[in-house]
Scaffold this motif. Structure first.
Motif, mmCIF file in Angstrom:
data_model
loop_
_atom_site.group_PDB
_atom_site.id
_atom_site.type_symbol
_atom_site.label_atom_id
_atom_site.label_comp_id
_atom_site.label_asym_id
_atom_site.label_seq_id
_atom_site.Cartn_x
_atom_site.Cartn_y
_atom_site.Cartn_z
ATOM 1 N N PRO A 122 16.075 2.278 -1.597
ATOM 2 C CA PRO A 122 15.044 3.324 -1.531
ATOM 3 C C PRO A 122 13.797 2.818 -0.797
ATOM 4 N N PRO A 123 13.098 3.707 -0.066
ATOM 5 C CA PRO A 123 11.926 3.271 0.714
ATOM 6 C C PRO A 123 10.884 2.518 -0.106
ATOM 7 N N SER A 124 10.660 2.944 -1.360
ATOM 8 C CA SER A 124 9.618 2.268 -2.156
ATOM 9 C C SER A 124 10.021 0.825 -2.456
ATOM 10 N N LYS A 180 10.754 6.496 5.028
ATOM 11 C CA LYS A 180 11.284 7.774 4.533
ATOM 12 C C LYS A 180 11.852 8.621 5.665
ATOM 13 N N PHE A 181 11.357 8.406 6.888
ATOM 14 C CA PHE A 181 11.822 9.188 8.038
ATOM 15 C C PHE A 181 13.026 8.536 8.727
ATOM 16 N N LEU A 182 13.497 7.426 8.181
ATOM 17 C CA LEU A 182 14.640 6.730 8.793
ATOM 18 C C LEU A 182 15.933 7.412 8.348
ATOM 19 N N SER A 183 16.687 7.920 9.297
ATOM 20 C CA SER A 183 17.977 8.535 8.964
ATOM 21 C C SER A 183 19.081 7.513 9.227
ATOM 22 N N SER A 221 0.832 -1.209 0.000
ATOM 23 C CA SER A 221 0.000 0.000 0.000
ATOM 24 C C SER A 221 0.865 1.257 0.000
ATOM 25 N N GLY A 222 2.155 1.114 0.323
ATOM 26 C CA GLY A 222 3.024 2.289 0.415
ATOM 27 C C GLY A 222 3.094 2.853 1.823
ATOM 28 N N LEU A 223 2.368 2.238 2.785
ATOM 29 C CA LEU A 223 2.413 2.749 4.163
ATOM 30 C C LEU A 223 3.808 2.591 4.760
ATOM 31 N N TRP A 224 4.412 1.423 4.547
ATOM 32 C CA TRP A 224 5.746 1.192 5.127
ATOM 33 C C TRP A 224 6.783 2.097 4.472
ATOM 34 N N ARG A 225 6.594 2.345 3.166
ATOM 35 C CA ARG A 225 7.486 3.270 2.453
ATOM 36 C C ARG A 225 7.481 4.629 3.141
ATOM 37 N N ASN A 226 6.277 5.097 3.525
ATOM 38 C CA ASN A 226 6.165 6.422 4.139
ATOM 39 C C ASN A 226 6.798 6.461 5.527
ATOM 40 N N TRP A 235 22.576 12.730 3.559
ATOM 41 C CA TRP A 235 23.326 11.769 2.735
ATOM 42 C C TRP A 235 22.397 10.841 1.973
ATOM 43 N N TRP A 236 21.251 10.538 2.580
ATOM 44 C CA TRP A 236 20.339 9.580 1.962
ATOM 45 C C TRP A 236 19.233 10.261 1.160
ATOM 46 N N ASP A 237 19.300 11.613 1.073
ATOM 47 C CA ASP A 237 18.247 12.343 0.347
ATOM 48 C C ASP A 237 18.037 11.823 -1.064
ATOM 49 N N LYS A 238 19.151 11.613 -1.775
ATOM 50 C CA LYS A 238 18.996 11.263 -3.196
ATOM 51 C C LYS A 238 18.488 9.838 -3.395
ATOM 52 N N PHE A 239 18.410 9.053 -2.307
ATOM 53 C CA PHE A 239 17.883 7.682 -2.443
ATOM 54 C C PHE A 239 16.464 7.569 -1.894
ATOM 55 N N ARG A 240 15.885 8.701 -1.405
ATOM 56 C CA ARG A 240 14.531 8.618 -0.848
ATOM 57 C C ARG A 240 13.509 8.356 -1.934
#
Length: 533
Positions: free
Chosen positions: A320-322, A163-166, A155-160, A503-508
């Protein structure tokens, strides 16, 4: 004036810290570059051997309590291997596409034992009938529980959430996905120390010392150290068994040390193909399903940590989160498959196989796909598979000491993205790691003394819903780290850099880095139909 022997002042570049790396360097074969076929097949076989440990330990603990004998135990192990092979192939083709072996899950064991202990099975006199009834009970609970992984993943819930994992909050999650399994390491070796200890020592010699002592053209000793050392120690254990070294030993010692005590070879059929609902139609119980759903969620969190470690050791960019969400969805399908076939267990990323990627420096996807072929092949040819499955378990425990350590170290390596001179970083990292070890220690200690967890009501399923998550070290650690990291001083612009988030911005997002396409895009042009965001 300085003496003539004084060292020259250090050069400027020597004083620079080590540069930060998006991808792990010095990996011989990364995710997309397969080794030559002969080498790939041997490496695949090595992965198969390593994942056997968990595949034997879990059914060996559960099946006797369910009322099953050696025959049932051999069939459950075969089924677990068969499903693991299918899940590993699905994960490497359609899930995260990482070289992750999907095996059994230790987290699912506690709610499974609760099902076995349920009152409605206690009056069953015939042990085989009791085994079948409890197996169907676990199947029903796991069918329901798999939905939480499938829904959160697809559903994309876990992806969201991810995304907040640093990098800072990934440190406790990945570290304790490895270090948190310390109870399976040396305590397992010590059950038969004369077999376990030589295995550790030989692994150290073969993987760390020999390659540098013998200047071979190709890395042989370290890359195939698991096969070399298991062959030597297994032969040694066989000699000890045959020579009568354990003739008068305690029954427990005999079970751990002897090579002929697992009962798997006699119990296994020559050829059998596991099939869905081979134990009968699943039965459902609402409370047990809720407890199993919570355990499935905890397994999902732990597997997310192991997936991150696998992406590192495969020399890919951070997942990437997705893509992680997609992998979790397929993990749910794996749990569902296991429930259909009747493995009495869920599905999780094998931590020991992730550690093997680090030991061999081979993160190739093809190697893991070949290992899945071995799992399916040997699960159908029961007797041959049972030979390898009867390797004494202290040998596996010795391997775990090395493999789990590699995953723990991988978690610590994400500190390279964080500012270690910030008190905020120090507090969040230290407190979450400490609580991740300390809280489960209380829950486990209480359980071992009292026989039940700190939460003890009349409803076993409710107890499990609280006791299982707080007995998981990576789960508690990432829960603490994730909450603190996303709530303390988040408005401060410097904090974003301190926690390594930039550092992980470009892989979000899947599209912002071209390497994501190379490592994680789906095969057969499926990206057109299932785009990654």
């Amino acid at each position: 004036m300085a003496g003539g022997g004084a060292a020259p002042p250090p050069k400027q570049e020597e004083l620079q810290p080590h540069p930060v790396k998006d991808q792990l360097p010095s990996v011989s074969y990364c995710i997309t570059s397969p080794p030559p076929w002969p080498e790939a097949v041997i490496l695949g076989f090595q992965h198969y051997i390593v994942m056997l440990g968990t595949s034997v330990i879990i059914p060996s603990a559960l099946v006797p309590q369910m009322g099953g004998g050696n025959e049932e135990k051999a069939r459950v192990i075969q089924t677990l291997l068969f499903v693991a092979g299918i899940n590993t192939l699905c994960q490497s083709f359609f899930g995260t596409r990482l070289p992750a072996v999907m095996g059994g899950s230790y987290t699912i064991v506690a709610p499974t034992i609760s099902i076995i202990m349920a009152g409605r099975y206690s009056n069953e006199a015939d042990p085989h009938e009791k085994f079948l009834r409890t197996m169907r009970g676990t199947q029903g609970a796991l069918i329901i529980a798999s939905t939480i992984q499938i829904i959160l993943g697809f559903s994309g819930l876990w992806r969201n959430v991810v995304k907040f994992l640093s990098p800072l909050s990934a440190v406790p999650l990945v570290s304790l996905a490895g270090f948190g399994l310390y109870e399976l390491g040396f305590p397992g070796v010590a059950k038969c120390v004369e077999i376990g200890l030589p295995e550790i020592i030989l692994m150290l010699i073969f993987s760390q010392y020999l390659p540098h002592a013998v200047n071979a053209a190709k890395p042989v000793f370290d890359r195939f150290s698991v096969i070399f050392t298991i062959a030597i120690v297994w032969l040694y254990a066989y000699i000890l068994t045959v020579s009568g070294a354990y003739k008068n030993a305690r029954t427990k010692t005999q079970v751990h040390c002897r090579v002929d005590r697992s009962g798997l070879i006699s119990g296994a059929p020559w050829i059998s193909v596991p099939y869905p609902f081979q134990w009968g139609a699943p039965t459902f119980d609402a409370g047990e399903s809720f407890a199993m759903m919570v355990a499935a969620f905890v397994a999902l969190v732990e597997s997310s940590g192991t997936f991150i470690a696998v992406s590192r050791y495969a020399s890919a960019t951070i997942i990437p989160p997705s893509i992680l969400g997609r992998g979790i969805g397929w993990q749910g399908i794996g749990t569902l498959l296991g429930a259909f076939f009747g493995t009495a267990n869920g599905t999780a990323v094998s931590v020991e196989n992730a550690g093997l990627l680090a030991l061999t420096h081979v993160g190739s996807r093809r190697v893991v796909q070949i290992s899945a072929g071995f799992m399916i092949f040997f699960s159908i040819l029961g007797k041959f598979g049972a030979i390898f499955a009867s390797i004494p378990l202290p040998i596996f425990a010795a391997l775990y000491c090395i493999f789990f350590a590699y995953i723990g170290a991988c978690g610590l390596s994400f500190l390279q993205f964080c500012n270690l001179n910030s008190f905020r970083t120090k507090f969040i990292m230290g407190f979450s790691l400490f609580m991740g070890l300390s809280v489960p220690q209380y829950f486990n200690e209480y359980t071992s003394v009292a026989g039940y967890g700190p939460v003890h009501t009349g409803a076993r399923w409710f107890n499990d819903m609280i006791n299982v998550p707080f007995s998981s070290k990576p789960f508690v650690a990432v829960l603490v780290a994730f909450l603190l990291d996303n709530t303390i001083q988040v408005r401060d612009s410097g904090v974003r850099r301190d926690r390594g988030y930039h550092w992980w911005d470009k892989f979000r997002s899947f599209k912002t880095d071209s390497r994501s396409e190379e490592f994680y895009s789906l095969p057969f042009n499926l990206n057109k139909f299932f785009p990654s965001v």
